[in-house]
Design an enzyme around this catalytic site. Structure first.
Site, PDB file in Angstrom:
ATOM      1  CG  HIS A   1      -6.342  -8.863   1.560  1.00 41.68           C
ATOM      2  ND1 HIS A   1      -6.606  -9.204   0.244  1.00 41.68           N
ATOM      3  CD2 HIS A   1      -6.153  -7.520   1.556  1.00 41.68           C
ATOM      4  CE1 HIS A   1      -6.578  -8.119  -0.509  1.00 41.68           C
ATOM      5  NE2 HIS A   1      -6.305  -7.088   0.262  1.00 41.68           N
TER       6      HIS A   1
ATOM      7  NE  ARG B   1      -3.535  -2.194   2.837  1.00 39.09           N
ATOM      8  CZ  ARG B   1      -3.254  -3.326   3.465  1.00 39.09           C
ATOM      9  NH1 ARG B   1      -2.044  -3.500   4.004  1.00 39.09           N
ATOM     10  NH2 ARG B   1      -4.152  -4.280   3.589  1.00 39.09           N
TER      11      ARG B   1
ATOM     12  CG  HIS C   1      -5.296   0.479  -3.640  1.00 35.85           C
ATOM     13  ND1 HIS C   1      -4.516   0.748  -2.528  1.00 35.85           N
ATOM     14  CD2 HIS C   1      -6.185  -0.457  -3.245  1.00 35.85           C
ATOM     15  CE1 HIS C   1      -4.936   0.020  -1.521  1.00 35.85           C
ATOM     16  NE2 HIS C   1      -5.942  -0.723  -1.929  1.00 35.85           N
TER      17      HIS C   1
ATOM     18  CE  LYS D   1      -6.388  -0.949   4.986  1.00 39.94           C
ATOM     19  NZ  LYS D   1      -7.671  -1.209   4.298  1.00 39.94           N
TER      20      LYS D   1
ATOM     21  NE  ARG E   1      -3.314  -3.606  -1.293  1.00 34.46           N
ATOM     22  CZ  ARG E   1      -2.757  -4.407  -0.393  1.00 34.46           C
ATOM     23  NH1 ARG E   1      -1.441  -4.573  -0.381  1.00 34.46           N
ATOM     24  NH2 ARG E   1      -3.492  -5.065   0.477  1.00 34.46           N
TER      25      ARG E   1
ATOM     26  CE1 TYR F   1      -6.691  -7.134  -6.731  1.00 27.43           C
ATOM     27  CE2 TYR F   1      -6.796  -8.234  -4.612  1.00 27.43           C
ATOM     28  CZ  TYR F   1      -6.564  -7.108  -5.361  1.00 27.43           C
ATOM     29  OH  TYR F   1      -6.227  -5.941  -4.734  1.00 27.43           O
TER      30      TYR F   1
END
Length: 299
Positions: A264, A144, A238, A168, A241, A273
């Protein structure tokens, strides 16, 4: 409704909600108040079916899933406040599910366009060398924007070929980095000390003043590189990414590995995806579909 005024005041003073949030809740609850008035209904006697009817009227009025979900969120907040204050005995929104907006497919670049983009900076200039290293690393790792901008020397292992990303929730993960990206990052770091007088002691990617590169600076680099590459579509961090993940899956990578590299927590996030057929699926299609290949009669 006086209770709504009390709720909004509590939302601002106790929960620290922003002015914009309070204004949005006020508008949404005012609309709900108009619904209650036709025919006359009371907050205290409302049931789940009544709230469902309200949500259905919103959809019939043409509101999208996001707008309906926001209205329901305002109602949930109001009823939780009323239950806490002893104004009502039950929350009619408790068992209602928020409508989920349709998940948009991520915008990706083709492998050719991604290659053209990362190779577009002028590496005869110091800034171009930095830009090439930055773009190569973004595409090679799927990081990111916040992760690559906060990257420090100790996070990058040039010898072993991996990067430690802090994502995150401060969750860390190890992501392998390809030879091309490692080569350009190494060249950038070797040249950096001679081209920048005042250096940030730890951050890898710096602006021309020797300070950490900002998010705005990263966007400028991407836009400039996209122009040089002749790409018409807008490109964001992004986009690279998404391209990283999509290109891996296209060429046969398994979903769990891509999930781990992207950081994730839930594989359902990575499954977006899978809209792109992998190389295995393409080969299977070409092999078994009766119309997949041109016949000798064609043309």
């Amino acid at each position: 409704m006086d209770v709504v005024v009390e709720f909004l005041e509590a939302l601002q003073t106790e929960a620290g909600a922003s002015r914009n949030t309070v204004l949005a809740y006020r508008r949404d609850l005012a609309d709900f108040g108009r619904f209650l008035a036709r025919p006359r209904r009371e907050l205290a006697t409302l049931g789940g079916r009544d709230v469902s009817d309200y949500l259905m009227t919103l959809r019939r009025r043409g509101l999208g899933a996001r707008s309906v979900a926001r209205r329901l969120s305002a109602l949930r907040g109001l009823y939780r406040f009323l239950v806490r204050e002893g104004r009502v005995t039950r929350d009619p929104t408790e068992h209602l599910e928020s409508p989920r907006p349709p998940r948009r497919l991520p915008r990706t670049l083709s492998i050719e366009d991604a290659t053209t983009l990362v190779e577009s900076p002028d590496t005869t200039r110091a800034e171009g060398l930095r830009d090439r290293a930055l773009l190569e690393l973004l595409y090679a790792s799927g990081m990111r924007a916040s992760e690559v901008l906060s990257l420090r020397h100790e996070d990058l292992n040039l010898t072993a070929g991996y990067v430690t990303c802090t994502g995150k929730g401060s969750r860390q993960r190890l992501v392998p980095v390809g030879a091309q990206a490692l080569r350009w990052v190494r060249r950038y770091l070797e040249s950096r000390s001679t081209s920048l007088k005042r250096l940030d002691p730890g951050t890898i990617f710096l602006n021309r003043s020797g300070r950490p590169l900002s998010r705005q600076g990263l966007w400028v680099i991407l836009k400039r590189s996209a122009r040089r590459a002749g790409l018409r579509a807008s490109v964001s961090p992004h986009t690279l990414r998404h391209s990283f993940a999509s290109h891996l899956l296209e060429r046969g990578a398994d979903l769990r590995s891509v999930q781990a590299m992207l950081g994730h927590a839930d594989i359902s996030t990575t499954q977006i995806y899978t809209h792109l057929p992998s190389a295995v699926v393409r080969d299977m299609y070409r092999k078994f579909h009766p119309r997949a290949r041109l016949s000798a009669k064609a043309g």
